[in-house]
Write a protein that holds these residues in place. Structure first.
Motif, mmCIF file in Angstrom:
data_model
loop_
_atom_site.group_PDB
_atom_site.id
_atom_site.type_symbol
_atom_site.label_atom_id
_atom_site.label_comp_id
_atom_site.label_asym_id
_atom_site.label_seq_id
_atom_site.Cartn_x
_atom_site.Cartn_y
_atom_site.Cartn_z
ATOM 1 N N LEU A 164 0.821 -1.231 0.000
ATOM 2 C CA LEU A 164 0.000 0.000 0.000
ATOM 3 C C LEU A 164 0.845 1.266 0.000
ATOM 4 C CD1 LEU A 164 -2.768 -1.018 2.584
ATOM 5 C CD2 LEU A 164 -2.890 -1.107 0.082
ATOM 6 N N ASN A 165 1.995 1.226 0.683
ATOM 7 C CA ASN A 165 2.757 2.468 0.870
ATOM 8 C C ASN A 165 4.141 2.459 0.241
ATOM 9 O OD1 ASN A 165 0.651 3.440 2.571
ATOM 10 N ND2 ASN A 165 1.424 2.098 4.174
ATOM 11 N N GLY A 166 4.657 1.291 -0.107
ATOM 12 C CA GLY A 166 6.017 1.226 -0.620
ATOM 13 C C GLY A 166 7.003 1.756 0.408
ATOM 14 N N ASP A 167 8.185 2.124 -0.052
ATOM 15 C CA ASP A 167 9.173 2.774 0.807
ATOM 16 C C ASP A 167 10.019 3.653 -0.105
ATOM 17 O OD1 ASP A 167 11.228 3.633 2.368
ATOM 18 O OD2 ASP A 167 11.825 1.642 3.097
ATOM 19 N N LEU A 168 9.633 4.917 -0.158
ATOM 20 C CA LEU A 168 10.261 5.817 -1.135
ATOM 21 C C LEU A 168 11.731 6.053 -0.865
ATOM 22 C CD1 LEU A 168 7.540 8.388 -1.941
ATOM 23 C CD2 LEU A 168 8.148 6.247 -3.018
ATOM 24 N N THR A 169 12.152 5.865 0.398
ATOM 25 C CA THR A 169 13.575 6.080 0.687
ATOM 26 C C THR A 169 14.414 5.034 -0.045
ATOM 27 O OG1 THR A 169 13.525 4.658 2.630
ATOM 28 C CG2 THR A 169 13.048 6.998 2.986
ATOM 29 N N ARG A 170 13.758 3.929 -0.450
ATOM 30 C CA ARG A 170 14.482 2.864 -1.159
ATOM 31 C C ARG A 170 13.934 2.643 -2.570
ATOM 32 N NH1 ARG A 170 14.208 -2.328 1.927
ATOM 33 N NH2 ARG A 170 12.187 -1.604 2.673
ATOM 34 N N ASN A 171 13.277 3.640 -3.141
ATOM 35 C CA ASN A 171 12.727 3.548 -4.506
ATOM 36 C C ASN A 171 11.668 2.460 -4.671
ATOM 37 O OD1 ASN A 171 14.067 5.679 -5.579
ATOM 38 N ND2 ASN A 171 15.569 4.472 -6.722
ATOM 39 N N GLN A 229 14.792 -3.592 -6.319
ATOM 40 C CA GLN A 229 16.229 -3.548 -6.075
ATOM 41 C C GLN A 229 16.632 -3.714 -4.606
ATOM 42 O OE1 GLN A 229 19.514 -4.036 -7.780
ATOM 43 N NE2 GLN A 229 17.630 -3.854 -8.903
ATOM 44 N N SER A 230 15.924 -3.024 -3.719
ATOM 45 C CA SER A 230 16.382 -3.074 -2.325
ATOM 46 C C SER A 230 15.439 -3.859 -1.423
ATOM 47 C CB SER A 230 16.587 -1.654 -1.792
ATOM 48 O OG SER A 230 15.344 -0.995 -1.766
ATOM 49 N N LEU A 231 14.566 -4.669 -2.027
ATOM 50 C CA LEU A 231 13.715 -5.523 -1.184
ATOM 51 C C LEU A 231 14.564 -6.639 -0.579
ATOM 52 C CD1 LEU A 231 10.530 -6.043 -3.450
ATOM 53 C CD2 LEU A 231 10.610 -4.804 -1.274
ATOM 54 N N THR A 232 14.364 -6.905 0.715
ATOM 55 C CA THR A 232 15.074 -8.027 1.342
ATOM 56 C C THR A 232 14.329 -9.326 1.032
ATOM 57 O OG1 THR A 232 13.782 -7.923 3.360
ATOM 58 C CG2 THR A 232 15.767 -6.537 3.275
ATOM 59 N N ASP A 233 14.980 -10.456 1.271
ATOM 60 C CA ASP A 233 14.308 -11.742 1.061
ATOM 61 C C ASP A 233 13.036 -11.837 1.896
ATOM 62 O OD1 ASP A 233 16.268 -12.514 -0.676
ATOM 63 O OD2 ASP A 233 17.334 -13.797 0.756
ATOM 64 N N ALA A 234 13.126 -11.363 3.146
ATOM 65 C CA ALA A 234 11.958 -11.437 4.034
ATOM 66 C C ALA A 234 10.825 -10.568 3.496
ATOM 67 C CB ALA A 234 12.344 -11.000 5.446
ATOM 68 N N GLU A 235 11.179 -9.424 2.941
ATOM 69 C CA GLU A 235 10.134 -8.545 2.379
ATOM 70 C C GLU A 235 9.514 -9.156 1.124
ATOM 71 O OE1 GLU A 235 11.615 -4.116 3.837
ATOM 72 O OE2 GLU A 235 12.527 -5.000 2.051
ATOM 73 N N ILE A 236 10.338 -9.822 0.331
ATOM 74 C CA ILE A 236 9.799 -10.491 -0.865
ATOM 75 C C ILE A 236 8.831 -11.598 -0.444
ATOM 76 C CG2 ILE A 236 10.450 -12.106 -2.724
ATOM 77 C CD1 ILE A 236 12.656 -10.184 -3.499
ATOM 78 N N ASP A 237 9.205 -12.347 0.589
ATOM 79 C CA ASP A 237 8.296 -13.389 1.094
ATOM 80 C C ASP A 237 6.984 -12.771 1.569
ATOM 81 O OD1 ASP A 237 10.167 -15.271 0.551
ATOM 82 O OD2 ASP A 237 10.747 -15.658 2.638
ATOM 83 N N ALA A 238 7.104 -11.673 2.319
ATOM 84 C CA ALA A 238 5.902 -11.042 2.880
ATOM 85 C C ALA A 238 5.007 -10.490 1.760
ATOM 86 C CB ALA A 238 6.302 -9.919 3.840
#
Ligand code: HEC
Ligand code: HEC
Length: 248
Positions: A164-171, A229-238
């Motif tokens: 819903l919000n992304g994380d703009l600090t990491r594109n 690009q800057s998604l962690t493995d845990a974030e990709i799983d989530a």
């Protein structure tokens, strides 16, 4: 490369949600386009990564027969849900659902598999073996099927928040901006964004990882590569859990 700021994001997603992606304005500075006579040409409103619509319109009834003769159903299922064929183990076991997918997206992927813009040995072979007239019928059939999930996925706050919000600090642009709040994507105003809601989670996870490591690079302007690009493995799983759990 995308350059993001709160301002550009407002321009991108400040439209009425959830259908902001239908009229997304490009945050990238438009390349100065000049016509044959050297005069500037009025730029069309650009859409980040979007896929142009305009493929032949097929017959879903003929398509139902052709998924058998062209063998698509062996991996994608007779109703396009790849239920039962995807849960297995092994290197594959990640057959995507095509049910409810937009025709323009299906066409683009087949063209990309044919040209090598998207790499997958099996699909490249299948894509080269099917002609556009048959593909139009097949895409019409799969697109008209209801996406039915075999599994219920437990969502996490991490996945929902990124979606819903992304994380703009990491594109990381909010997914809903292009795929819609319901994840069903859409075709409008001459462009398409793919449906991702209710897709198999292992397939989603594989694609997100491949976008991140640039094994898949076929999104227009590399938009999905930038976002992952800057998604962690845990974030990709989530995210995969969250998106797989979206839909009816
Ligand atoms: C032997 C198994 C197999 C067969 C047969 C097969 N596919 Fe696929 N298909 C796959 C796999 C596996 C993928 C996912 C590739 C990846 O992981 O990137 C895929 C991906 C796709 C995609 C991209 C989906 C997306 O969400 O991006 C489309 C479109 C597609 N197939 C259409 C077809 C059509 C049309 C046919 C019949 C002409 C067909 N496939 C036959 C295995 C198969
Ligand atoms: C700026 C628009 C945009 C945003 C924001 C966006 N996407 Fe995408 N996404 C696309 C486009 C366009 C494609 C299709 C690329 C192609 O042409 O193959 C795509 C493809 C995908 C695919 C592959 C679908 C398939 O069937 O293979 C997944 C998975 C995906 N996006 C997930 C996400 C997630 C998760 C987010 C948020 C972190 C996100 N996207 C944000 C535009 C976007």
């Amino acid at each position: 490369m995308l350059s993001l700021s709160a301002f550009s994001l407002r321009r991108l997603f400040g439209l009425s949600l959830p259908l902001a992606f239908m009229a997304v304005a490009c945050a990238l500075p438009a390349a100065a386009a000049t016509g044959k006579n050297g005069k500037p040409v009025a730029a069309k409103p650009a859409t980040l990564g979007a896929i142009p619509v305009g493929d032949p319109v097929g017959d879903p009834v003929a398509g139902k027969l052709k998924i058998d003769s062209e063998r698509c159903q062996e991996c994608h299922g007779s109703d396009g849900n790849a239920n039962g064929v995807t849960e297995g183990v092994g290197a594959e076991g990640r057959f995507p659902r095509l049910a409810g997918q937009h025709v323009a997206y299906i066409f683009k992927q087949i063209r990309d598999f044919r040209s090598g813009a998207r790499n997958h040995a099996t699909m490249s072979m299948m894509a080269k073996g099917v002609g556009d007239a048959d593909l139009a019928d097949i895409a019409a059939y799969f697109s008209a099927q209801k996406r039915i999930r075999a599994e219920r996925i437990a969502n996490t706050d991490v996945g929902r928040n990124l979606f819903l919000n992304g994380d703009l600090t990491r594109n990381i642009l909010p997914c809903l901006g292009c795929h819609g709040e319901d994840g069903k994507g859409g075709s409008a105003n001459g462009v398409t964004y793919p449906a991702i809601a209710g897709q198999h989670r292992r397939y989603l996870q594989k694609q997100l990882v491949e976008w991140r490591v640039r094994e898949r690079t076929n999104s227009v302007g590399g938009v999905m590569n930038t976002i992952t690009q800057s998604l962690t493995d845990a974030e990709i799983d989530a995210l995969s859990d969250y998106v797989a759990g979206l839909g009816d």
